[in-house]
Write a protein that holds these residues in place. Structure first.
Motif, PDB file in Angstrom:
ATOM      1  N   ILE A 150       0.859  -1.185   0.000  1.00 30.20           N
ATOM      2  CA  ILE A 150       0.000   0.000   0.000  1.00 30.20           C
ATOM      3  C   ILE A 150       0.890   1.229   0.000  1.00 30.20           C
ATOM      4  N   ARG A 151       0.939   1.909  -1.129  1.00 28.59           N
ATOM      5  CA  ARG A 151       1.758   3.112  -1.264  1.00 28.59           C
ATOM      6  C   ARG A 151       0.919   4.349  -1.499  1.00 28.59           C
ATOM      7  N   ASP A 152      -0.311   4.156  -1.931  1.00 29.72           N
ATOM      8  CA  ASP A 152      -1.184   5.275  -2.251  1.00 29.72           C
ATOM      9  C   ASP A 152      -1.585   6.014  -0.969  1.00 29.72           C
ATOM     10  N   ALA A 153      -1.326   7.309  -0.919  1.00 30.50           N
ATOM     11  CA  ALA A 153      -1.603   8.114   0.279  1.00 30.50           C
ATOM     12  C   ALA A 153      -3.083   8.088   0.635  1.00 30.50           C
ATOM     13  N   ASP A 154      -3.954   8.098  -0.374  1.00 38.84           N
ATOM     14  CA  ASP A 154      -5.400   8.061  -0.103  1.00 38.84           C
ATOM     15  C   ASP A 154      -5.802   6.743   0.547  1.00 38.84           C
ATOM     16  N   GLU A 155      -5.236   5.644   0.048  1.00 32.71           N
ATOM     17  CA  GLU A 155      -5.564   4.345   0.637  1.00 32.71           C
ATOM     18  C   GLU A 155      -5.015   4.232   2.056  1.00 32.71           C
ATOM     19  N   LEU A 156      -3.811   4.730   2.278  1.00 35.16           N
ATOM     20  CA  LEU A 156      -3.242   4.723   3.635  1.00 35.16           C
ATOM     21  C   LEU A 156      -4.090   5.575   4.577  1.00 35.16           C
ATOM     22  N   ALA A 157      -4.615   6.679   4.066  1.00 28.67           N
ATOM     23  CA  ALA A 157      -5.437   7.566   4.890  1.00 28.67           C
ATOM     24  C   ALA A 157      -6.764   6.908   5.279  1.00 28.67           C
ATOM     25  N   ARG A 158      -7.216   5.927   4.473  1.00 26.10           N
ATOM     26  CA  ARG A 158      -8.470   5.230   4.794  1.00 26.10           C
ATOM     27  C   ARG A 158      -8.312   4.239   5.940  1.00 26.10           C
ATOM     28  N   VAL A 159      -7.059   3.907   6.278  1.00 27.90           N
ATOM     29  CA  VAL A 159      -6.826   3.026   7.427  1.00 27.90           C
ATOM     30  C   VAL A 159      -7.068   3.867   8.677  1.00 27.90           C
ATOM     31  N   PRO A 160      -8.024   3.492   9.521  1.00 29.27           N
ATOM     32  CA  PRO A 160      -8.329   4.311  10.705  1.00 29.27           C
ATOM     33  C   PRO A 160      -7.091   4.537  11.570  1.00 29.27           C
TER      34      PRO A 160
END
Length: 192
Positions: A150-160
């Motif tokens: 997981i490198r995408d900042a948006d996807e990382l931001a979705r992790v609570p």
């Protein structure tokens, strides 16, 4: 001299190498002396699905767990084992990791130069269990599926916030990986 292959299934079929023609699968390695008596099954034999009865233990029962129950059990733990293959190795590598279940994915951290980062991306298996040796009860869940970095900042931001597991091992583990379970199975042994 051509090498002979035996048996059925994918393991017994010859592969085709575009440069040299048919290629036989690698020979099975022999067991060390200490494992004498643990012979390989003959090619015509097959392992049957199911559980062996537990002799002299009438109170024991084996239950195959539903998918949602497996997810529920995965959510009760924070340490599991990631299994993956390293090209050229005959056996899989299995390493413990701290993990969290986030949106149906198994999320854990690694180092950029770590074995998991280098070899598990693509496809991996993951196992977690809870066993009580004294009562001889417990459960085990096995998941397998794509393993992504997981490198995408948006996807990382979705992790609570606060849900990413904090590794027990020393050193910075700043890379995040996620296994999305395609196959998920579980077994539970309980006693009356």
């Amino acid at each position: 001299m051509a090498r002979r292959t035996s048996g059925g299934g994918a393991a017994g079929r010859r592969r085709e190498d575009p440069a040299t023609g048919p290629v036989a699968p690698p020979e099975q390695r022999g067991a060390p002396e200490e494992y004498a008596g643990t012979d390989r099954l003959a090619d015509e034999q097959e392992l049957l699905e199911g559980a062996d009865p537990i002799e002299d233990d009438e109170g024991a029962s084996l239950t195959v767990l539903e998918r949602q129950t497996c997810f529920n059990l995965l959510n009760t733990r924070d340490i599991g084992r990631v299994a993956f293959t390293i090209e050229g190795d005959a056996a899989p590598t299995v390493l413990p990791v701290n993990y969290a279940l986030v949106d149906g994915g198994i999320v854990f951290r690694s180092t950029l130069a770590g074995a998991i980062m280098r070899h598990a991306r693509g496809y991996a298996a993951f196992q977690v269990d809870s066993l009580d040796e004294e009562s001889r009860e417990g459960w085990s869940v096995l998941a397998s599926g794509p393993c992504q970095w997981i490198r995408d900042a948006d996807e990382l931001a979705r992790v609570p916030q606060g849900r990413l597991p904090r590794p027990w091992a020393e050193g910075e583990r700043d890379q995040v990986l996620k296994i999305t379970p395609g196959r998920l199975s579980g077994r539970q042994i309980s006693r009356r």
